[in-house]
Design a protein around this motif. Structure first.
Motif, short mmCIF file in Angstrom:
data_model
loop_
_atom_site.label_atom_id
_atom_site.label_comp_id
_atom_site.label_asym_id
_atom_site.label_seq_id
_atom_site.Cartn_x
_atom_site.Cartn_y
_atom_site.Cartn_z
N ALA A 51 0.83 -1.20 0.00
CA ALA A 51 0.00 0.00 0.00
C ALA A 51 0.86 1.25 0.00
O ALA A 51 0.61 2.20 -0.76
CB ALA A 51 -0.93 -0.02 1.22
N LEU A 52 1.90 1.28 0.84
CA LEU A 52 2.79 2.43 0.89
C LEU A 52 3.55 2.61 -0.42
O LEU A 52 3.75 3.72 -0.90
CB LEU A 52 3.77 2.28 2.05
N SER A 53 3.97 1.47 -1.01
CA SER A 53 4.70 1.53 -2.28
C SER A 53 3.82 2.07 -3.40
O SER A 53 4.26 2.88 -4.22
CB SER A 53 5.25 0.14 -2.63
N ASN A 54 2.56 1.62 -3.43
CA ASN A 54 1.64 2.10 -4.46
C ASN A 54 1.41 3.61 -4.32
O ASN A 54 1.37 4.35 -5.31
CB ASN A 54 0.31 1.36 -4.36
N LEU A 55 1.25 4.05 -3.07
CA LEU A 55 1.04 5.47 -2.83
C LEU A 55 2.26 6.27 -3.25
O LEU A 55 2.15 7.33 -3.88
CB LEU A 55 0.72 5.71 -1.35
N ALA A 56 3.46 5.75 -2.93
CA ALA A 56 4.69 6.45 -3.31
C ALA A 56 4.83 6.50 -4.84
O ALA A 56 5.24 7.52 -5.41
CB ALA A 56 5.89 5.76 -2.68
N GLN A 57 4.51 5.40 -5.51
CA GLN A 57 4.62 5.37 -6.97
C GLN A 57 3.64 6.36 -7.61
O GLN A 57 3.98 7.03 -8.60
CB GLN A 57 4.37 3.95 -7.47
N ASP A 58 2.42 6.44 -7.04
CA ASP A 58 1.46 7.40 -7.58
C ASP A 58 1.97 8.83 -7.44
O ASP A 58 1.81 9.68 -8.34
CB ASP A 58 0.12 7.25 -6.86
N ALA A 59 2.62 9.11 -6.29
CA ALA A 59 3.17 10.46 -6.07
C ALA A 59 4.30 10.74 -7.05
O ALA A 59 4.42 11.84 -7.59
CB ALA A 59 3.67 10.60 -4.62
N VAL A 60 5.15 9.74 -7.30
CA VAL A 60 6.26 9.92 -8.25
C VAL A 60 5.72 10.15 -9.65
O VAL A 60 6.22 11.00 -10.41
CB VAL A 60 7.19 8.69 -8.19
N GLN A 61 4.70 9.37 -10.04
CA GLN A 61 4.11 9.54 -11.36
C GLN A 61 3.49 10.94 -11.52
O GLN A 61 3.59 11.57 -12.58
CB GLN A 61 3.05 8.46 -11.60
N LEU A 62 2.86 11.43 -10.45
CA LEU A 62 2.28 12.77 -10.50
C LEU A 62 3.38 13.81 -10.65
O LEU A 62 3.24 14.78 -11.39
CB LEU A 62 1.46 13.03 -9.24
N ALA A 63 4.50 13.61 -9.96
CA ALA A 63 5.62 14.56 -10.03
C ALA A 63 6.22 14.61 -11.43
O ALA A 63 6.78 15.63 -11.85
CB ALA A 63 6.68 14.20 -9.00
N ALA A 64 6.11 13.51 -12.15
CA ALA A 64 6.72 13.44 -13.48
C ALA A 64 5.82 14.01 -14.58
O ALA A 64 6.22 14.06 -15.75
CB ALA A 64 7.08 11.99 -13.81
N THR A 65 4.58 14.45 -14.24
CA THR A 65 3.65 14.93 -15.27
C THR A 65 3.85 16.41 -15.62
O THR A 65 3.19 16.94 -16.49
CB THR A 65 2.21 14.74 -14.79
N ASN A 66 4.72 17.08 -14.90
CA ASN A 66 4.97 18.52 -15.12
C ASN A 66 3.74 19.39 -14.79
O ASN A 66 3.65 20.54 -15.23
CB ASN A 66 5.42 18.81 -16.56
N ILE A 67 2.79 18.82 -14.04
CA ILE A 67 1.60 19.59 -13.69
C ILE A 67 1.95 20.77 -12.80
O ILE A 67 1.31 21.83 -12.81
CB ILE A 67 0.56 18.66 -12.99
N PHE A 68 3.05 20.63 -12.03
CA PHE A 68 3.42 21.67 -11.08
C PHE A 68 4.16 22.83 -11.74
O PHE A 68 4.44 23.85 -11.10
CB PHE A 68 4.27 21.08 -9.94
N ASP A 69 4.54 22.65 -13.04
CA ASP A 69 5.18 23.76 -13.75
C ASP A 69 4.24 24.97 -13.87
O ASP A 69 4.68 26.10 -14.09
CB ASP A 69 5.62 23.30 -15.13
N ARG A 70 2.92 24.71 -13.73
CA ARG A 70 1.94 25.79 -13.84
C ARG A 70 2.13 26.82 -12.72
O ARG A 70 1.74 27.98 -12.86
CB ARG A 70 0.52 25.23 -13.76
#
Length: 753
Positions: free
Chosen positions: A59-78
């Motif tokens: 469960a922790l690994s899945n949550l961490a992977q989801d966070a990493v995937q979100l970080a890689a989407t460049n959504i925060f460049d906005r």
């Protein structure tokens, strides 16, 4: 007992013969049942703990992977261009960009159960985008100073999990993920707050008898606990937890008693997170059925003993009648005993006289044994000074010489036990006769090719010169008698017989100089200098050897070995232990490299035995270098061998290692592997240096040695366990490979432990 009739005594004996073994058997079976039950319960509980741990980690690994995937989407460049909350609110389109980021964070919340909130903090910004309070300024949000502590010691680009308590009092485990510089130029941090109670749902055991659980970080901080008042406290302060955290094994179980209750502690350490998962169970509750079964067995045993007692009375009456008649007749004819004595008293009187005579003879033999010279010397070497020592060594000064047979294993392989025993007798007799009259010398054999000579004398230049000459003659005489060279170590001088054991240690230490200076010499003990206590190690040569090994460059490896040897010779202060450390480390690094590259070391070194023991038995630097040269030649030869043959070899060795305890039909085995029987024998001999049958027996004997040392099984049970269907065959092969019967090996291992 003399006052009771013989019939009554016989009845009591019969009862004891029947009742005591029955009681012992009942006790033993009950104990075994309890022991096996406890072991099974502990293993089951440990398996359940591991399952819960893996569930939590996933469960922790899945949550961490989801966070990493979100970080890689460049959504925060906005948000990169907005450092202040006022700038972000200046335009609707800017707010819209921030809301998209908020939506992505909210989506992350719903991917794993138990997420309380998620927020993003842009480096240098005065606002935060969170799922619990929306887009708000930092002064209105919770403190973020804890992130420095969480990221302290972080390695790589992955995020870290950090347990903490929110300002609202809610206990969470936060995943802190700084944005990766490799995927975006935006600097900021994603924080996901997972409720502690969600982790508790994963870890809390529903098994009967469970007393609680706890999850601890690598430093012992309690991350999750059934008692919420202990969260974030030091887990080392809890009963028995410090003992568990200090253990080198990553998982296991142990029994402890707390407040009169016996508890089972199971633990498992996460390799992924470094966290400790611990469950606690009440053994009293888990063992209820087992204890009931044990009580039932005791009740049935009591009934059996009662029935046996009645039978014993009947048998005693019937069996004692002819014996009582015989004793009465003997007493009337011999006149032994008194009228008031019973039959057993008569027999006791007769046997007492025999026993007194036997004890007198045994005492005489024991006193004679205590007077022997060999026993006295052994006692002296152990520091036990007896009266006989003053008679054997009347002078003031003592010196110890240890004569060690060089290449002792080779000597043993060339001579049978009878020859070696005879050679020891000749050598001791010859060497004692070589000492001059003014030196009182006695010698004994201490095992492993070592002879110890105690030399007693009056200090004088002539005596000391004669002592040195005698040691040279002893060395030459040993070479003639044994056909084998010897190395002699000589201790310093002492005036006190109580210090003899220390002088023996000095002489043994002096012998170690043959590692560099060669065998067949006489070495005198010298105090170790401070410089010699420093260790050297050829790190660069180690790296080069590993590189050459990857290229299968044997010549370069041999060149490096020669370079290491020259470095050792050039260092005058290097110690014997340092040299062994260098070569042991070199072998360890090589074996580790082979295993990391999935190369079967068991195939390469099959037939070599224990490599480290073989190195420890070598006497000189030349022997060590030759051993290492052969060691690397075997590796290179294996690496260059035909791949197809290697595959067949792997299958053969694996098959033998898995089935050696069974009856193997080698022809059928060859058909199963897909090769001929003769070719299979050839491959086994090339890999192990042994024939197919010898290697199979070697595996069986090694397994038997382990069972003899570590289990309480009988010889017959062990023979059957390792594949021999009669004890005679097992004894014959064990003596062939180990030079002693299994019973002697088990006794020697028991004394060693």
């Amino acid at each position: 007992m003399k006052r009771f009739p013989m019939m009554l005594q016989l009845m009591l004996i019969l009862i004891c013969v029947m009742a005591i073994p029955t009681a012992i058997l009942t006790w033993y079976s009950g104990t075994q049942i309890v022991g096996y039950s406890e072991s099974a319960i502990a293993e089951t509980s440990l398996a359940g703990l591991n399952a819960n741990r893996e569930l939590n980690e996933n469960a922790l690994s899945n949550l961490a992977q989801d966070a990493v995937q979100l970080a890689a989407t460049n959504i925060f460049d906005r948000l990169r261009g907005f450092q202040t909350y006022s700038e972000l609110n200046s335009d609707y389109s800017d707010i819209s960009s921030a809301l998209k980021v908020l939506n992505e964070l909210a989506s992350l919340n719903h991917r794993v159960d138990g997420v309380y909130s998620t927020y993003f903090l842009l480096d240098g910004a005065d606002y935060v985008v969170s799922t619990d309070q929306g887009i708000t300024t930092l002064d209105r949000y919770e403190q973020v100073a804890w992130m420095e502590q969480a990221l302290d010691g972080r390695r790589g680009i992955a995020g870290v999990w950090f347990p903490r308590r929110l300002e609202s009092g809610l206990q969470v485990v936060s995943y802190v993920l700084p944005l990766n510089r490799l995927s975006t130029t935006t600097r900021g941090t994603i924080v996901v707050n997972l409720r502690e109670k969600q982790i508790a749902n994963y870890l809390n055991s529903s098994e009967p008898g469970s007393e609680g659980y706890m999850l601890l970080s690598s430093d012992g901080t309690i991350i999750s606990h059934h008692d919420k008042s202990l969260l974030l406290s030091d887990g080392n302060k809890q009963p028995f937890i410090r003992q568990i955290l200090s253990k080198p094994v990553k998982e296991g179980y142990a029994y402890h008693t707390l407040n009169g209750e016996r508890l089972l502690y199971t633990w498992s350490r996460s390799e992924q997170l470094g966290w400790w998962n611990i469950n606690i169970y009440s053994m009293d509750q888990l063992m209820t059925k087992t204890y009931n079964l044990q009580r039932s067995i005791i009740f049935i045993t009591a009934i059996i003993i009662f029935a046996g007692t009645i039978l014993a009375v009947l048998l005693a009456t019937w069996l004692s009648q002819p014996l009582r008649k015989l004793v009465r007749t003997m007493r009337e004819r011999t006149g032994l005993g008194t009228p008031g004595n019973n039959e057993l008293a008569f027999l006791e009187s007769a046997f007492r006289r025999m026993q007194e005579e036997e004890e007198g003879l045994h005492s005489l033999l024991q006193e004679r044994e205590q007077d022997t010279r060999s026993l006295s010397i052994h006692q002296l070497l152990r520091g036990e000074v007896k009266k006989q020592i003053a008679e054997m060594f009347p002078e003031r000064y003592y010196t110890i010489a240890v004569v060690s047979i060089d290449r002792y294993r080779r000597y043993v392989s060339k001579n049978n036990p009878e020859t070696r025993s005879y050679n020891r007798y000749l050598l001791l007799s010859k060497c004692e006769s070589l000492f001059p009259a003014n030196i009182h010398a006695r010698g004994i054999y201490q095992g492993e090719g070592n002879f110890v000579f105690v030399m007693n004398y009056v200090q004088d230049e002539g005596v000391m010169s004669g002592l040195k000459d005698t040691l040279v003659r002893i060395r030459d005489a040993a070479l003639d008698l044994l056909g084998h060279s010897v190395t002699t170590g000589v201790s310093s001088q002492t005036e006190f017989s109580e210090l003899i054991p220390e002088r023996v240690a000095e002489a043994a230490e002096a012998i170690k100089q043959r590692m560099i200076k060669g065998s067949g010499c006489i070495f005198y003990w010298q105090e170790e200098s401070e410089r010699s206590k420093k260790y050297m190690y050829p790190t660069n040569s180690e790296r080069r050897i590993v590189n050459f090994l990857e290229r299968a460059d044997l010549d370069s490896i041999l060149g490096e070995l020669n370079s290491i040897r020259l470095d050792i010779i050039s260092d005058e202060s290097i110690s014997h232990d340092n040299i062994l450390f260098i070569y042991n480390q070199m072998i360890g690094v090589t074996i580790k490299h082979l295993r990391e590259n999935n190369i079967s070391t068991s195939r390469i070194f099959a037939g070599r035995g224990n490599i480290y023991s073989a190195i420890a038995a070598l006497d000189t630097l030349d022997e060590l270098e030759n051993y290492l040269r052969d060691f690397f030649k075997d590796i290179i030869s294996h690496l260059e061998r035909n791949t197809g043959e290697a595959n067949h070899g792997d299958r053969i060795i694996r098959y033998l290692e898995e089935n050696f305890c069974k009856e193997i039909v080698f022809e059928e085995m060859a058909k199963e592997i897909g090769i001929s029987y003769s070719y299979m024998r050839k491959i086994v001999y090339e890999l192990t240096g042994k024939s197919l049958i010898d290697y199979t027996n070697h595996l069986r004997i090694e397994k038997a040695k382990q069972l003899l040392a570590e289990s309480n099984m009988t010889i017959t049970q062990i023979a059957s366990e390792v594949g021999y269907y009669n004890v005679q065959s097992f004894n014959r092969f064990f003596r062939k490979y180990e030079g002693m019967p299994p019973s002697s090996y088990k006794t020697s291992r028991a004394k060693t432990s």
